[in-house]
Each structure stands twice: as C-alpha cells, then as structure tokens.
Design a protein around this motif. Structure first.
Motif, mmCIF file in Angstrom:
data_model
loop_
_atom_site.group_PDB
_atom_site.id
_atom_site.type_symbol
_atom_site.label_atom_id
_atom_site.label_comp_id
_atom_site.label_asym_id
_atom_site.label_seq_id
_atom_site.Cartn_x
_atom_site.Cartn_y
_atom_site.Cartn_z
ATOM 1 N N ILE A 14 -49.139 23.649 -21.673
ATOM 2 C CA ILE A 14 -47.801 23.086 -21.802
ATOM 3 C C ILE A 14 -47.848 22.530 -23.541
ATOM 4 N N ILE A 15 -49.154 21.897 -23.695
ATOM 5 C CA ILE A 15 -49.266 21.363 -24.966
ATOM 6 C C ILE A 15 -49.441 22.468 -26.200
ATOM 7 N N ARG A 16 -50.125 23.486 -25.675
ATOM 8 C CA ARG A 16 -50.281 24.679 -26.453
ATOM 9 C C ARG A 16 -48.928 25.451 -26.768
ATOM 10 N N ASP A 17 -48.034 25.531 -25.509
ATOM 11 C CA ASP A 17 -46.863 26.436 -25.924
ATOM 12 C C ASP A 17 -45.908 25.274 -26.705
ATOM 13 N N GLY A 18 -45.930 23.900 -26.326
ATOM 14 C CA GLY A 18 -45.041 23.161 -27.275
ATOM 15 C C GLY A 18 -45.560 23.051 -28.682
ATOM 16 N N ILE A 19 -46.642 23.014 -29.048
ATOM 17 C CA ILE A 19 -46.939 23.227 -30.616
ATOM 18 C C ILE A 19 -46.769 24.579 -31.130
ATOM 19 N N THR A 20 -46.828 25.441 -30.224
ATOM 20 C CA THR A 20 -46.661 26.953 -30.713
ATOM 21 C C THR A 20 -44.915 26.981 -31.075
ATOM 22 N N ALA A 21 -44.312 26.330 -30.424
ATOM 23 C CA ALA A 21 -42.746 26.322 -30.298
ATOM 24 C C ALA A 21 -42.369 25.702 -31.581
ATOM 25 N N LEU A 22 -43.061 24.672 -31.823
ATOM 26 C CA LEU A 22 -42.713 23.985 -33.144
ATOM 27 C C LEU A 22 -43.168 24.597 -34.330
ATOM 28 N N LEU A 23 -44.098 25.486 -34.347
ATOM 29 C CA LEU A 23 -44.717 25.853 -35.474
ATOM 30 C C LEU A 23 -44.386 27.568 -35.909
ATOM 31 N N GLU A 24 -43.747 28.133 -34.650
ATOM 32 C CA GLU A 24 -44.000 29.777 -34.952
ATOM 33 C C GLU A 24 -42.819 29.983 -35.746
ATOM 34 N N ASP A 25 -41.803 29.410 -36.203
ATOM 35 C CA ASP A 25 -40.771 29.982 -37.087
ATOM 36 C C ASP A 25 -41.013 29.261 -38.402
ATOM 37 N N GLU A 26 -42.112 28.398 -38.827
ATOM 38 C CA GLU A 26 -42.200 27.755 -39.911
ATOM 39 C C GLU A 26 -42.794 28.939 -41.266
ATOM 40 N N GLU A 27 -42.248 28.766 -42.410
ATOM 41 C CA GLU A 27 -42.809 29.655 -43.280
ATOM 42 C C GLU A 27 -44.215 29.662 -43.699
ATOM 43 N N ILE A 28 -44.911 28.467 -43.423
ATOM 44 C CA ILE A 28 -46.066 28.140 -43.733
ATOM 45 C C ILE A 28 -47.041 28.412 -43.143
ATOM 46 N N ILE A 29 -46.534 29.004 -41.790
ATOM 47 C CA ILE A 29 -47.454 29.699 -40.637
ATOM 48 C C ILE A 29 -47.403 31.249 -40.707
ATOM 49 N N SER A 30 -48.465 31.953 -40.637
ATOM 50 C CA SER A 30 -48.280 33.433 -40.662
ATOM 51 C C SER A 30 -48.593 33.733 -38.947
ATOM 52 N N GLU A 31 -49.680 33.161 -38.603
ATOM 53 C CA GLU A 31 -50.195 33.589 -37.218
ATOM 54 C C GLU A 31 -50.902 32.360 -36.507
ATOM 55 N N ILE A 32 -50.311 32.421 -35.271
ATOM 56 C CA ILE A 32 -50.696 31.325 -34.172
ATOM 57 C C ILE A 32 -51.810 31.936 -33.051
ATOM 58 N N HIS A 33 -53.026 31.217 -32.941
ATOM 59 C CA HIS A 33 -53.642 31.649 -31.807
ATOM 60 C C HIS A 33 -53.995 30.401 -31.012
ATOM 61 N N GLU A 34 -54.353 30.532 -29.616
ATOM 62 C CA GLU A 34 -54.686 29.599 -28.822
ATOM 63 C C GLU A 34 -55.831 29.906 -27.973
ATOM 64 N N ALA A 35 -56.552 28.474 -27.904
ATOM 65 C CA ALA A 35 -57.600 28.517 -26.888
ATOM 66 C C ALA A 35 -57.397 27.435 -25.940
ATOM 67 N N ALA A 36 -58.248 27.658 -24.629
ATOM 68 C CA ALA A 36 -58.227 26.470 -23.903
ATOM 69 C C ALA A 36 -59.147 25.537 -23.526
ATOM 70 N N ASN A 37 -60.273 25.801 -24.536
ATOM 71 C CA ASN A 37 -61.305 24.557 -24.725
ATOM 72 C C ASN A 37 -62.126 25.061 -25.880
ATOM 73 N N GLY A 38 -63.136 24.280 -26.175
ATOM 74 C CA GLY A 38 -64.133 24.417 -27.219
ATOM 75 C C GLY A 38 -64.758 25.628 -27.311
ATOM 76 N N ARG A 39 -65.284 26.184 -26.274
ATOM 77 C CA ARG A 39 -65.838 27.625 -26.511
ATOM 78 C C ARG A 39 -65.017 28.701 -26.701
ATOM 79 N N GLU A 40 -63.797 28.956 -26.261
ATOM 80 C CA GLU A 40 -62.884 29.691 -26.695
ATOM 81 C C GLU A 40 -62.655 29.670 -27.964
ATOM 82 N N SER A 41 -62.435 28.355 -28.556
ATOM 83 C CA SER A 41 -62.152 28.256 -29.910
ATOM 84 C C SER A 41 -63.056 28.493 -30.997
ATOM 85 N N ILE A 42 -64.449 28.298 -30.569
ATOM 86 C CA ILE A 42 -65.507 28.781 -31.543
ATOM 87 C C ILE A 42 -65.418 30.471 -31.532
ATOM 88 N N ALA A 43 -65.186 31.005 -30.317
ATOM 89 C CA ALA A 43 -65.245 32.478 -30.391
ATOM 90 C C ALA A 43 -64.032 33.055 -31.277
#
Length: 222
Positions: A14-43
């Motif tokens: 729900i946090i990831r979805d919320g931040i994505t919803a805030l940012l996805e239409d902003e011109e300064i953002i070209s692409e948004i990825h998501e990770a559920a933990n630190g290991r996924e983030s590193i990968a």
C-alpha cells in the motif's frame, strides 16, 4: 534536469502503491520500479539504471541500512532517500552513515517528496523538517575520540584538516545556506565559496553535500 528513474523499496504494498500514484504523472519522473525488500532493491539496481531509491528502513529479508550500503558499493551514482516512521531513532544515524542523501518521514506530503527528489538529483541533500539537522546533531555520535562537539569545538581531525574559513563554510552548508547566502554571511564572493566547497570535498573525500554533512557531524564541526 533529465527525467528520473525511481525505485520504491518498501515491504508494504500500500505504501509502494501510494508513492507510485503520487509520482507517476510527474514530468520529472520517467520510470518507477518497486521492490518489497532490500534484496529485491539490490537486484533491481544491478540490472536497471536507477537514479534515486526511496528506501524504507525496516523490512524483511534485508533492512534499508544494509541495502543502502550494498547498493552504493555496486552503483555509486545511485542516490538514496530514506523513508521511515522512526523519528529520532538511531536508524537515522545508520542510514546517513551508510550513504543516504536524504531522510523523509512517511507522513511527508507530495510537495516535499518532489522537493527532495529534485534536490537529491542535483547532488544536494534533503532532510524533512522533523528529521532536520538539529535531530541529526543530537543523534549522530562523534567518530573522532578527541572531538569537542558538545562544547562547540571541532574535533582533532577537523582542526588539522580544515582551515578556519573552511570550517565556517562547512558549518553554514550544514545549516542549509546556499552558496550565495554563505557569501553574504561571510563577506566573500560566491566564487570564493565555490572554491571552498571544492576544497572541502577534496579534503574530506566526500562525494557531495550529504558527505560533507556526515563529515561535519562525525567531527564536531556542526
């Protein structure tokens, strides 16, 4: 400024979805990825060119502090914004020392998040008002055993490494003065401030303003 590729790392969907919803239409953002933990983030950072990671601190598999350190080892040009509810926690100290360029609380609004992203994309640091430098100063332990931080005197390394003027400039940087404001405060030119900033980066080994702030906190300059 080129559009940013963002990675949102949080174990709560729900946090990831919320931040994505805030940012996805902003011109300064070209692409948004998501990770559920630190290991996924590193990968993801290893296979994608991520400009800024929005990093939660407490997660399963691997916490945000460890993930931040590992990401910056592999991808030193990636910037990290820590995101947490842990106000006043020692985790603030840990994530900054791990290399994060900013810190926001999860109650921050869209405007502040965008401000933080823009600042960090320019190589600056950004701390939300509640997690500002006053909290960091109280929270970060001095890494210099001879530091006189609590008495207002710089530690041994800072005294030996930096000139008095450089320490003055560094203190004002930590107070978030712009170069123009520093020049006005110290009655010197902006070009001279730029020169002092370059010297500070070279002498301290810092990559950016956030690194200068960490040095200052660790050695009693601010």
């Amino acid at each position: 400024m080129k559009p940013l590729t963002i990675l949102i790392t949080d174990d709560h969907e729900i946090i990831r979805d919320g931040i994505t919803a805030l940012l996805e239409d902003e011109e300064i953002i070209s692409e948004i990825h998501e990770a559920a933990n630190g290991r996924e983030s590193i990968a993801i950072c290893s296979r994608e060119q991520i400009d800024i990671v929005i990093m939660d601190l407490d997660m399963p598999e691997m916490d945000g502090v460890t993930a931040t350190s590992k990401i910056l080892d592999k991808c030193p040009d990636t910037r990290i914004i820590a995101l947490s509810m842990l106000e006043g926690s020692g985790k603030i100290r840990e994530i900054i020392r791990a290399g994060a360029d900013g810190y926001l609380f999860k109650n921050s609004g869209k405007a502040e998040l965008l401000t933080a992203l823009q600042a960090i994309s320019r190589g600056q640091h950004y701390f939300s008002e509640e997690a500002g430098l006053s909290i960091l100063k109280n929270d970060i332990e001095d890494g210099d055993p001879d530091s006189k931080k609590n008495t207002g005197e710089p530690g041994t390394k800072a005294r030996e490494l930096l000139t008095e003027r450089e320490r003055e400039v560094l203190e004002l940087i930590c107070r978030e003065f712009t170069n123009a404001e520093i020049a006005d405060k110290l009655f010197i030119s902006v070009r001279t401030v730029d020169a002092h900033r370059r010297n500070l980066l070279q002498k301290t080994g810092a990559r950016n303003t956030a690194g200068l702030v960490r040095f200052a906190m660790n050695h009693g300059v601010a």
